[in-house]
Design a protein around this motif. Structure first.
Motif, short mmCIF file in Angstrom:
data_model
loop_
_atom_site.label_atom_id
_atom_site.label_comp_id
_atom_site.label_asym_id
_atom_site.label_seq_id
_atom_site.Cartn_x
_atom_site.Cartn_y
_atom_site.Cartn_z
N UNK A 124 -59.07 20.20 -14.54
CA UNK A 124 -59.30 21.65 -14.63
C UNK A 124 -60.63 21.98 -15.31
N UNK A 125 -61.02 21.16 -16.29
CA UNK A 125 -62.25 21.43 -17.02
C UNK A 125 -63.51 20.93 -16.32
N UNK A 126 -63.34 20.23 -15.19
CA UNK A 126 -64.49 19.66 -14.48
C UNK A 126 -64.59 20.18 -13.05
N UNK A 159 -58.31 28.61 -3.90
CA UNK A 159 -57.39 29.27 -4.83
C UNK A 159 -57.28 28.52 -6.15
N UNK A 160 -57.45 27.18 -6.09
CA UNK A 160 -57.37 26.36 -7.30
C UNK A 160 -58.70 26.29 -8.04
N UNK A 161 -59.71 26.96 -7.52
CA UNK A 161 -61.02 26.97 -8.17
C UNK A 161 -61.90 25.78 -7.86
N UNK A 162 -61.56 25.03 -6.81
CA UNK A 162 -62.36 23.87 -6.41
C UNK A 162 -63.41 24.26 -5.38
N UNK A 163 -64.47 23.49 -5.34
CA UNK A 163 -65.61 23.79 -4.49
C UNK A 163 -65.57 22.93 -3.23
N UNK A 164 -65.19 23.51 -2.10
CA UNK A 164 -65.21 22.80 -0.83
C UNK A 164 -66.64 22.79 -0.32
N UNK A 165 -67.23 21.60 -0.24
CA UNK A 165 -68.63 21.51 0.19
C UNK A 165 -68.78 21.01 1.62
N UNK A 166 -67.68 20.48 2.21
CA UNK A 166 -67.83 19.98 3.57
C UNK A 166 -66.58 19.34 4.12
#
Length: 366
Positions: A124-126, A159-166
């Motif tokens: 969560x912190x990364x 929604x979970x705050x993750x960065x989808x880059x590809x």
């Protein structure tokens, strides 16, 4: 191909340096000319010396199979790594990923909502430092979601705050005769459909990643941004029989010694036995392969059987049977497996061993 160095203890893996470097340069040049980035898969070689040559030739980073492999290359200075498989992040893995993020730009593969949610909980912190790549099943039917399922995974990541880059795929079903072009087309279609759905929902796809060794040089940049071949640095018997490399492109072989020979008769095959078996060659043999490997000195010979320490080689009629003690080079069917079975390889130039390279990421399966 030069003669074998004198005084070899067999079996022993040899890497022809000039051939290796030509392979690295050829693929880097071909991929660059097509407007694609090259992110080679380091699970094939697992060696810092080869990774360095790939990066010097223009690779944008490395692909790895495990977090352990990633740490090994990160600690040796590789700055951009992609773990190209879905991960289920345990407490122990989360700790190692945190360590990785202090060294490198890191992207991870995923193919499920559950795995995305687990990743978000554990790191969560990364979350802002991780790049997430969604794996698409383009026909290999191992891991990966179907193109029309990718959007649900991407939305869960957002929604979970993750960065989808590809998005990425592994077209592993290209490892069959007559398949590379067909599978390249399937890869293009599957990734294209997934990309269309994600972009329509507002996702910016910085990377669209594909390509195994059989397909990488057939790909173009009409959709893909990068390819991830691995075996091309060495070549192997599978790639030769698929027509994806030539005899002169084989950089790795296993030096072995004739320890038994039989002229044969009407009931018994004409054959030799070498002191290299599955414990150094591996035992992979796809159903279409002509044997358990090939003999570099004789393209017509076939390895008909393999045990832990020996290979039985059917020798062509009309050609002199090798003598006791004669040393020959075996080309493994699947070079990735062979490399992972040894701690070190011998590097050869002009028929002389000039260096020994450690298989630094060997056995790092977690």
């Amino acid at each position: 191909m030069n003669d074998l160095p004198h005084g070899l203890l067999t079996p022993q893996i040899l890497v022809e340096l000039d051939v290796l470097e030509r392979n690295i340069e050829r693929v880097a040049r071909t991929v660059s000319a097509k407007g694609l980035a090259l992110r080679p898969h380091a699970k094939t070689h697992k060696m810092h010396e080869i990774a360095g040559r790939q990066l010097e030739a223009g690779a944008v980073g490395l692909t790895v199979a495990t977090i352990g492999e990633a740490l090994t290359f990160a600690l040796h200075g590789v700055g951009d790594l992609f773990v190209a498989y879905p991960l289920w992040i345990s407490d122990a893995q989360a700790k190692r990923i945190r360590e990785l993020l202090s060294y490198v730009k890191l992207s991870l593969g995923t193919d499920s909502i559950a795995a995305v949610q687990q990743l978000a909980r554990q790191l969560a912190d990364k979350k802002d430092k991780l790049g997430l790549m969604i794996e698409i099943d383009s026909g290999h039917h191992r891991s990966g979601v179907l193109p029309d399922e990718a959007l649900d995974v991407a939305r869960a990541a957002r929604e979970a705050g993750l960065n989808v880059i590809g998005i990425f795929t592994f077209p592993g079903h290209s490892y069959a005769p007559g398949k590379p072009q067909e599978v390249t087309d399937q890869e293009q279609h599957a990734l294209g459909e997934a990309a269309r759905l994600l972009r329509a929902d507002g996702f910016e796809l910085k990377r669209i990643s594909g390509g195994s060794t059989p397909t990488a040089e057939l790909a173009d940049n009409s959709l893909l941004t990068e390819v991830r071949p691995g075996v091309y640095v060495f070549g192997d018997a599978q790639q030769f029989e698929l027509g994806r490399c030539q005899w002169e492109n084989i950089a790795l072989s296993v030096a072995s010694t004739v320890i038994s020979r039989h002229e044969g008769d009407a009931q018994n095959p004409r054959r030799i036995v070498l002191d290299a078996g599955s414990k150094i060659l591996g035992s992979d043999r796809p159903g279409w392969a002509t044997g358990f490997g090939r003999i570099l000195e004789n393209p017509d010979a076939r390895i008909s059987a393999i045990s832990e320490h020996h290979a039985t080689v059917l020798w062509p009629e009309g050609q002199p049977l090798p003598a006791y003690g004669e040393q020959l080079r075996v080309i493994p069917n699947h070079v990735c497996v062979a490399v992972n079975l040894v701690d070190q390889v011998s590097v050869v130039r002009d028929g002389e061993v000039i260096e020994h390279w450690d298989v630094a990421a060997r056995g790092l399966n977690f």
